[in-house]
Design a protein around this motif. Structure first.
Motif, PDB file in Angstrom:
ATOM      1  N   CYS A 216      49.556  61.373  90.571  1.00  0.00           N
ATOM      2  CA  CYS A 216      49.925  60.514  89.427  1.00  0.00           C
ATOM      3  C   CYS A 216      49.669  61.167  88.074  1.00  0.00           C
ATOM      4  O   CYS A 216      49.905  60.533  87.052  1.00  0.00           O
ATOM      5  N   LYS A 217      49.242  62.411  88.032  1.00  0.00           N
ATOM      6  CA  LYS A 217      49.051  63.074  86.741  1.00  0.00           C
ATOM      7  C   LYS A 217      50.385  63.497  86.133  1.00  0.00           C
ATOM      8  O   LYS A 217      50.436  63.870  84.967  1.00  0.00           O
ATOM      9  N   GLU A 218      51.445  63.452  86.919  1.00  0.00           N
ATOM     10  CA  GLU A 218      52.749  63.825  86.377  1.00  0.00           C
ATOM     11  C   GLU A 218      53.361  62.708  85.522  1.00  0.00           C
ATOM     12  O   GLU A 218      54.226  62.957  84.695  1.00  0.00           O
ATOM     13  N   PHE A 219      52.904  61.476  85.702  1.00  0.00           N
ATOM     14  CA  PHE A 219      53.502  60.360  84.963  1.00  0.00           C
ATOM     15  C   PHE A 219      53.362  60.499  83.450  1.00  0.00           C
ATOM     16  O   PHE A 219      54.351  60.341  82.730  1.00  0.00           O
ATOM     17  N   PRO A 220      52.168  60.806  82.910  1.00  0.00           N
ATOM     18  CA  PRO A 220      52.087  60.993  81.461  1.00  0.00           C
ATOM     19  C   PRO A 220      52.941  62.159  80.961  1.00  0.00           C
ATOM     20  O   PRO A 220      53.510  62.096  79.876  1.00  0.00           O
ATOM     21  N   VAL A 221      53.061  63.209  81.779  1.00  0.00           N
ATOM     22  CA  VAL A 221      53.877  64.363  81.389  1.00  0.00           C
ATOM     23  C   VAL A 221      55.345  63.956  81.327  1.00  0.00           C
ATOM     24  O   VAL A 221      56.046  64.241  80.343  1.00  0.00           O
ATOM     25  N   ILE A 222      55.824  63.265  82.351  1.00  0.00           N
ATOM     26  CA  ILE A 222      57.218  62.815  82.374  1.00  0.00           C
ATOM     27  C   ILE A 222      57.470  61.832  81.243  1.00  0.00           C
ATOM     28  O   ILE A 222      58.509  61.892  80.573  1.00  0.00           O
ATOM     29  N   LYS A 223      56.520  60.957  81.008  1.00  0.00           N
ATOM     30  CA  LYS A 223      56.662  59.962  79.944  1.00  0.00           C
ATOM     31  C   LYS A 223      56.735  60.606  78.560  1.00  0.00           C
ATOM     32  O   LYS A 223      57.355  60.054  77.649  1.00  0.00           O
ATOM     33  N   SER A 224      56.138  61.778  78.380  1.00  0.00           N
ATOM     34  CA  SER A 224      56.140  62.438  77.072  1.00  0.00           C
ATOM     35  C   SER A 224      57.383  63.297  76.827  1.00  0.00           C
ATOM     36  O   SER A 224      57.572  63.806  75.719  1.00  0.00           O
ATOM     37  N   ILE A 225      58.243  63.459  77.832  1.00  0.00           N
ATOM     38  CA  ILE A 225      59.439  64.293  77.667  1.00  0.00           C
ATOM     39  C   ILE A 225      60.373  63.766  76.576  1.00  0.00           C
ATOM     40  O   ILE A 225      60.850  64.556  75.752  1.00  0.00           O
ATOM     41  N   PRO A 226      60.662  62.457  76.489  1.00  0.00           N
ATOM     42  CA  PRO A 226      61.538  62.000  75.406  1.00  0.00           C
ATOM     43  C   PRO A 226      61.010  62.341  74.005  1.00  0.00           C
ATOM     44  O   PRO A 226      61.793  62.627  73.100  1.00  0.00           O
ATOM     45  N   LYS A 227      59.698  62.346  73.836  1.00  0.00           N
ATOM     46  CA  LYS A 227      59.115  62.706  72.539  1.00  0.00           C
ATOM     47  C   LYS A 227      59.426  64.162  72.202  1.00  0.00           C
ATOM     48  O   LYS A 227      59.618  64.516  71.041  1.00  0.00           O
ATOM     49  N   SER A 228      59.498  65.007  73.217  1.00  0.00           N
ATOM     50  CA  SER A 228      59.812  66.418  73.001  1.00  0.00           C
ATOM     51  C   SER A 228      61.233  66.604  72.489  1.00  0.00           C
ATOM     52  O   SER A 228      61.515  67.575  71.786  1.00  0.00           O
ATOM     53  N   LEU A 229      62.107  65.694  72.856  1.00  0.00           N
ATOM     54  CA  LEU A 229      63.502  65.801  72.409  1.00  0.00           C
ATOM     55  C   LEU A 229      63.648  65.587  70.908  1.00  0.00           C
ATOM     56  O   LEU A 229      64.664  65.977  70.330  1.00  0.00           O
ATOM     57  N   SER A 230      62.651  64.986  70.290  1.00  0.00           N
ATOM     58  CA  SER A 230      62.735  64.723  68.850  1.00  0.00           C
ATOM     59  C   SER A 230      62.150  65.855  67.998  1.00  0.00           C
ATOM     60  O   SER A 230      62.135  65.752  66.778  1.00  0.00           O
ATOM     61  N   ILE A 231      61.700  66.918  68.608  1.00  0.00           N
ATOM     62  CA  ILE A 231      61.180  68.060  67.849  1.00  0.00           C
ATOM     63  C   ILE A 231      62.349  68.722  67.128  1.00  0.00           C
ATOM     64  O   ILE A 231      63.385  69.024  67.731  1.00  0.00           O
ATOM     65  N   LYS A 232      62.177  68.953  65.837  1.00  0.00           N
ATOM     66  CA  LYS A 232      63.272  69.472  64.996  1.00  0.00           C
ATOM     67  C   LYS A 232      63.651  70.910  65.336  1.00  0.00           C
ATOM     68  O   LYS A 232      64.822  71.208  65.514  1.00  0.00           O
ATOM     69  N   ASP A 233      62.672  71.782  65.392  1.00  0.00           N
ATOM     70  CA  ASP A 233      62.953  73.199  65.640  1.00  0.00           C
ATOM     71  C   ASP A 233      63.462  73.374  67.071  1.00  0.00           C
ATOM     72  O   ASP A 233      62.758  73.028  68.026  1.00  0.00           O
ATOM     73  N   PRO A 234      64.683  73.932  67.229  1.00  0.00           N
ATOM     74  CA  PRO A 234      65.251  74.043  68.588  1.00  0.00           C
ATOM     75  C   PRO A 234      64.422  74.935  69.517  1.00  0.00           C
ATOM     76  O   PRO A 234      64.318  74.654  70.708  1.00  0.00           O
ATOM     77  N   VAL A 235      63.820  75.983  68.991  1.00  0.00           N
ATOM     78  CA  VAL A 235      63.013  76.869  69.835  1.00  0.00           C
ATOM     79  C   VAL A 235      61.774  76.122  70.325  1.00  0.00           C
ATOM     80  O   VAL A 235      61.443  76.155  71.521  1.00  0.00           O
ATOM     81  N   ASP A 236      61.093  75.429  69.407  1.00  0.00           N
ATOM     82  CA  ASP A 236      59.914  74.646  69.799  1.00  0.00           C
ATOM     83  C   ASP A 236      60.297  73.541  70.772  1.00  0.00           C
ATOM     84  O   ASP A 236      59.551  73.257  71.711  1.00  0.00           O
ATOM     85  N   ARG A 237      61.450  72.914  70.561  1.00  0.00           N
ATOM     86  CA  ARG A 237      61.909  71.838  71.443  1.00  0.00           C
ATOM     87  C   ARG A 237      62.123  72.376  72.853  1.00  0.00           C
ATOM     88  O   ARG A 237      61.651  71.782  73.833  1.00  0.00           O
TER      89      ARG A 237
END
Length: 121
Positions: free
Chosen positions: A72-93
């Motif tokens: 169940c440690k993967e749930f917080p990681v999966i849940k945080s993926i949409p937040k990563s999509l909002s990173i402005k810099d394409p390389v960092d994203r």
């Protein structure tokens, strides 16, 4: 780095991450003993052979215990993926997405391997 004391050791042991780090230390210490004793090629029944067998048992059991605690440690990681999509810099994203997706993928594959080891799958 915190000083070595019983109070700090107690704090380490009260947190799941601390217990995992402690188990990892002993798991890899046992792995080192197995590897180093294997280089010596001990004869069956010798003291070194006995130590190698005990170290191997500890290594395998600690690996299984640590694997169990990853459920169940993967749930917080999966849940945080949409937040990563909002990173402005394409390389960092892309780098952040790759990190999270690869970690979640590892955990899911590890769960499948664990269930196969238990003969559930």
């Amino acid at each position: 780095m915190a000083e070595l004391s019983m109070d700090n050791f107690n704090v380490l042991c009260t947190k799941a991450e601390g217990r995992d780090k402690l188990a990892r230390f002993f798991q890899y210490s046992a792995r080192a003993i197995v590897g180093l004793s294997g280089l010596a090629a001990p004869k069956a029944g010798s003291a070194l052979s006995t130590v190698e067998g005990h170290a191997r048992t500890a290594m395998v059991n600690l690996a299984g215990a640590r694997r169990t605690h990853r459920w169940c440690k993967e749930f917080p990681v999966i849940k945080s993926i949409p937040k990563s999509l909002s990173i402005k810099d394409p390389v960092d994203r892309v780098l952040d997405l790759l990190q999270k997706v690869s970690l979640a993928t590892f955990m899911v594959i590890d769960h499948i391997g664990h269930m196969k080891q238990w003969k559930i799958l």
